[in-house]
Design a protein around this motif. Sequence first.
Motif, PDB file in Angstrom:
ATOM      1  N   GLY A  80      37.297  11.976  32.642  1.00 54.87           N
ATOM      2  CA  GLY A  80      38.491  11.628  33.048  1.00 54.87           C
ATOM      3  C   GLY A  80      39.615  12.404  32.640  1.00 54.87           C
ATOM      4  N   LEU A  81      40.794  12.224  33.166  1.00 49.30           N
ATOM      5  CA  LEU A  81      41.866  12.839  32.418  1.00 49.30           C
ATOM      6  C   LEU A  81      43.163  11.698  32.811  1.00 49.30           C
ATOM      7  CD1 LEU A  81      41.862  16.445  34.275  1.00 49.30           C
ATOM      8  CD2 LEU A  81      41.109  15.696  31.769  1.00 49.30           C
ATOM      9  N   ASP A  82      43.690  11.581  31.820  1.00 47.92           N
ATOM     10  CA  ASP A  82      44.892  10.632  31.962  1.00 47.92           C
ATOM     11  C   ASP A  82      46.212  10.806  32.500  1.00 47.92           C
ATOM     12  OD1 ASP A  82      46.253  11.822  29.786  1.00 47.92           O
ATOM     13  OD2 ASP A  82      46.193   9.911  28.350  1.00 47.92           O
ATOM     14  N   ALA A  83      47.153  10.213  32.633  1.00 48.77           N
ATOM     15  CA  ALA A  83      48.280  10.849  33.342  1.00 48.77           C
ATOM     16  C   ALA A  83      49.174  11.976  32.596  1.00 48.77           C
ATOM     17  CB  ALA A  83      49.267   9.318  33.533  1.00 48.77           C
ATOM     18  N   GLY A  84      48.955  11.900  31.232  1.00 50.10           N
ATOM     19  CA  GLY A  84      49.564  12.905  30.316  1.00 50.10           C
ATOM     20  C   GLY A  84      50.745  11.781  29.725  1.00 50.10           C
ATOM     21  N   ALA A  85      51.667  12.624  29.030  1.00 49.35           N
ATOM     22  CA  ALA A  85      52.657  11.990  28.084  1.00 49.35           C
ATOM     23  C   ALA A  85      53.887  11.941  28.743  1.00 49.35           C
ATOM     24  CB  ALA A  85      52.804  12.686  26.784  1.00 49.35           C
ATOM     25  N   GLY A  86      54.120  12.415  29.789  1.00 47.44           N
ATOM     26  CA  GLY A  86      55.426  12.692  30.442  1.00 47.44           C
ATOM     27  C   GLY A  86      55.818  11.108  30.728  1.00 47.44           C
TER      28      GLY A  86
END
Length: 165
Positions: A80-86
Amino acid sequence: MFFAKKNRFVCASAAALLLATSAPTFAATATGSLIISASVLASCTVVGSTIAFGAYSSTQVDQTGNIAVLCTNGTTYNVGLDAGAGTGATTAARKMTGSGGGTLNYALYRDSGRTNNWGSTIGTDTQAGTGSGLLQNLTVYGRIASAQTPLAGTYTDTVTVTLTY
């Protein structure tokens, strides 16, 4: 003559005795078991690469990256990939943050047609696989959509890759 008969008798007796004592003997055998065992524990490692989109000038930019997965043979996994830090980013609308304070939206997909979003909900938008004991490379398909008007600057984001097994 008496001595000759006696010698023959002694020789014959000695031969009979020798034959009787030289009969073959057989060794006895016994068997047992040696128990052998081992445990193979399921294990995995994961490493993500860089996706470098390059220069953006309000037209769509597509680029790919790689996730390297190494799992024990037969071990099932999900990546899985999270939403990122933005700030305000979701897995459906990720945001790179610019050096001048702006944001640049982008998306990550599991397929080359860029139709299957890559998120973090197992069974919904993650990438499933089964380990082979060898390195497996998963391609991440990235896209920056056209018609955005970001501030000039350098934009970056960090997305966390989670491998569940």
